[in-house]
Design a protein around this motif. Sequence first.
Motif, PDB file in Angstrom:
ATOM      1  N   GLN A   1       0.830  -1.212   0.000  1.00 27.15           N
ATOM      2  CA  GLN A   1       0.000   0.000   0.000  1.00 27.15           C
ATOM      3  C   GLN A   1       0.862   1.257   0.000  1.00 27.15           C
ATOM      4  N   ALA A   2       1.946   1.248   0.749  1.00 31.13           N
ATOM      5  CA  ALA A   2       2.850   2.405   0.786  1.00 31.13           C
ATOM      6  C   ALA A   2       3.509   2.608  -0.574  1.00 31.13           C
ATOM      7  N   LYS A   3       3.916   1.509  -1.212  1.00 32.15           N
ATOM      8  CA  LYS A   3       4.540   1.600  -2.533  1.00 32.15           C
ATOM      9  C   LYS A   3       3.544   2.133  -3.564  1.00 32.15           C
ATOM     10  N   LEU A   4       2.307   1.685  -3.470  1.00 30.79           N
ATOM     11  CA  LEU A   4       1.264   2.156  -4.380  1.00 30.79           C
ATOM     12  C   LEU A   4       1.026   3.659  -4.207  1.00 30.79           C
ATOM     13  N   ALA A   5       0.989   4.107  -2.968  1.00 34.54           N
ATOM     14  CA  ALA A   5       0.784   5.538  -2.705  1.00 34.54           C
ATOM     15  C   ALA A   5       1.936   6.370  -3.270  1.00 34.54           C
ATOM     16  N   ARG A   6       3.177   5.885  -3.095  1.00 26.13           N
ATOM     17  CA  ARG A   6       4.336   6.605  -3.645  1.00 26.13           C
ATOM     18  C   ARG A   6       4.276   6.615  -5.177  1.00 26.13           C
ATOM     19  N   SER A   7       3.856   5.481  -5.768  1.00 30.39           N
ATOM     20  CA  SER A   7       3.755   5.404  -7.231  1.00 30.39           C
ATOM     21  C   SER A   7       2.739   6.392  -7.768  1.00 30.39           C
ATOM     22  N   ARG A   8       1.633   6.562  -7.060  1.00 27.09           N
ATOM     23  CA  ARG A   8       0.602   7.506  -7.508  1.00 27.09           C
ATOM     24  C   ARG A   8       1.104   8.937  -7.475  1.00 27.09           C
ATOM     25  N   GLU A   9       2.004   9.244  -6.562  1.00 27.18           N
ATOM     26  CA  GLU A   9       2.602  10.591  -6.521  1.00 27.18           C
ATOM     27  C   GLU A   9       3.612  10.761  -7.656  1.00 27.18           C
ATOM     28  N   VAL A  10       4.479   9.773  -7.827  1.00 28.55           N
ATOM     29  CA  VAL A  10       5.551   9.853  -8.826  1.00 28.55           C
ATOM     30  C   VAL A  10       4.977   9.933 -10.238  1.00 28.55           C
ATOM     31  N   ILE A  11       3.898   9.202 -10.488  1.00 27.04           N
ATOM     32  CA  ILE A  11       3.353   9.108 -11.851  1.00 27.04           C
ATOM     33  C   ILE A  11       2.840  10.440 -12.372  1.00 27.04           C
ATOM     34  N   LYS A  12       2.550  11.364 -11.477  1.00 24.82           N
ATOM     35  CA  LYS A  12       2.038  12.674 -11.886  1.00 24.82           C
ATOM     36  C   LYS A  12       3.025  13.424 -12.776  1.00 24.82           C
ATOM     37  N   SER A  13       4.309  13.101 -12.662  1.00 25.71           N
ATOM     38  CA  SER A  13       5.316  13.798 -13.469  1.00 25.71           C
ATOM     39  C   SER A  13       5.739  12.989 -14.698  1.00 25.71           C
ATOM     40  N   MET A  14       5.060  11.882 -14.988  1.00 29.00           N
ATOM     41  CA  MET A  14       5.434  11.030 -16.127  1.00 29.00           C
ATOM     42  C   MET A  14       4.455  11.198 -17.275  1.00 29.00           C
ATOM     43  N   ASN A  15       4.985  11.089 -18.499  1.00 28.44           N
ATOM     44  CA  ASN A  15       4.172  11.234 -19.708  1.00 28.44           C
ATOM     45  C   ASN A  15       4.560  10.190 -20.729  1.00 28.44           C
ATOM     46  N   VAL A  16       3.631   9.878 -21.619  1.00 32.53           N
ATOM     47  CA  VAL A  16       3.929   8.994 -22.739  1.00 32.53           C
ATOM     48  C   VAL A  16       5.062   9.624 -23.543  1.00 32.53           C
ATOM     49  N   GLY A  17       6.035   8.806 -23.907  1.00 31.62           N
ATOM     50  CA  GLY A  17       7.182   9.291 -24.682  1.00 31.62           C
ATOM     51  C   GLY A  17       8.407   9.600 -23.831  1.00 31.62           C
ATOM     52  N   ASP A  18       8.239   9.717 -22.517  1.00 34.41           N
ATOM     53  CA  ASP A  18       9.393   9.959 -21.641  1.00 34.41           C
ATOM     54  C   ASP A  18      10.347   8.772 -21.691  1.00 34.41           C
ATOM     55  N   ARG A  19      11.636   9.095 -21.657  1.00 32.51           N
ATOM     56  CA  ARG A  19      12.661   8.043 -21.625  1.00 32.51           C
ATOM     57  C   ARG A  19      12.990   7.759 -20.158  1.00 32.51           C
ATOM     58  N   VAL A  20      13.055   6.472 -19.827  1.00 32.69           N
ATOM     59  CA  VAL A  20      13.265   6.055 -18.448  1.00 32.69           C
ATOM     60  C   VAL A  20      14.238   4.883 -18.395  1.00 32.69           C
ATOM     61  N   LEU A  21      14.648   4.559 -17.178  1.00 30.77           N
ATOM     62  CA  LEU A  21      15.457   3.362 -16.932  1.00 30.77           C
ATOM     63  C   LEU A  21      14.603   2.367 -16.157  1.00 30.77           C
ATOM     64  N   VAL A  22      14.653   1.088 -16.580  1.00 30.11           N
ATOM     65  CA  VAL A  22      13.915   0.026 -15.907  1.00 30.11           C
ATOM     66  C   VAL A  22      14.866  -1.137 -15.627  1.00 30.11           C
ATOM     67  N   GLN A  23      14.462  -1.970 -14.705  1.00 28.69           N
ATOM     68  CA  GLN A  23      15.227  -3.187 -14.408  1.00 28.69           C
ATOM     69  C   GLN A  23      14.579  -4.367 -15.120  1.00 28.69           C
ATOM     70  N   TRP A  24      15.308  -4.981 -16.031  1.00 22.98           N
ATOM     71  CA  TRP A  24      14.878  -6.220 -16.667  1.00 22.98           C
ATOM     72  C   TRP A  24      16.138  -6.931 -17.099  1.00 22.98           C
ATOM     73  N   HIS A  25      16.547  -7.909 -16.339  1.00 19.73           N
ATOM     74  CA  HIS A  25      17.839  -8.573 -16.568  1.00 19.73           C
ATOM     75  C   HIS A  25      18.951  -7.528 -16.679  1.00 19.73           C
ATOM     76  N   GLY A  26      18.986  -6.666 -15.712  1.00 14.75           N
ATOM     77  CA  GLY A  26      19.910  -5.539 -15.707  1.00 14.75           C
ATOM     78  C   GLY A  26      19.142  -4.268 -16.004  1.00 14.75           C
ATOM     79  N   GLU A  27      19.846  -3.157 -16.002  1.00 22.39           N
ATOM     80  CA  GLU A  27      19.191  -1.875 -16.231  1.00 22.39           C
ATOM     81  C   GLU A  27      19.092  -1.609 -17.730  1.00 22.39           C
ATOM     82  N   ARG A  28      17.921  -1.143 -18.176  1.00 26.99           N
ATOM     83  CA  ARG A  28      17.692  -0.893 -19.605  1.00 26.99           C
ATOM     84  C   ARG A  28      17.001   0.446 -19.815  1.00 26.99           C
ATOM     85  N   GLU A  29      17.315   1.073 -20.945  1.00 27.02           N
ATOM     86  CA  GLU A  29      16.597   2.277 -21.341  1.00 27.02           C
ATOM     87  C   GLU A  29      15.278   1.855 -21.959  1.00 27.02           C
TER      88      GLU A  29
END
Length: 172
Positions: free
Chosen positions: A100-128
């Motif tokens: 629940q705490a992680k979900l609440a933090r995600s809802r705050e963080v997502i406000k600054s994200m948009n389609v087309g933004d470049r990000v880093l994710v973890q999938w078998h290492g860090e990826r763009e």
Amino acid sequence: MKIEWQHLIGKPLDELCAMAGAKSPVSVVNMLRHQYTDYDDIIRYLPTSQVDELHVDVLNLIAQDFPELSAVCGHLLVKHKRRNRPMHVQARQATQQDAQAKLARSREVIKSMNVGDRVLVQWHGEREAVITHVARAKVTVRFEARGDVREKAYQAIDVRPLVKYPEGTQNT
């Protein structure tokens, strides 16, 4: 159960604290339970579930006879119930609270994200990756891995914005 605290009923709390050798009303409750009843003798022969019932009964009796200790007894009852939850229940509740705490933090963080933004994710290492969909707390990203283009959903808190510095300006 034998109760031998009748002569103490009506004594001031500070006097009872002095008798218990402490300043805390919790110490008075423990003194009454252990020294003025046969609680300790009885619990040796009881199964755990009945010990819990006896503990509750004694605290209720103390609260009834010593109204100034009723709040302390109530606190100890809550603490005792919480402590005696099975470990799997405690673990499940802790996991649920973390989610629940992680979900609440995600809802705050997502406000600054948009389609087309470049990000880093973890999938078998860090990826763009590039955000392809933004929901309430999750983003879907597209990235290349092992020669294939993949799409995967992440909680927004698990995605980091990619910062590209203009050539020659990166802080090293």
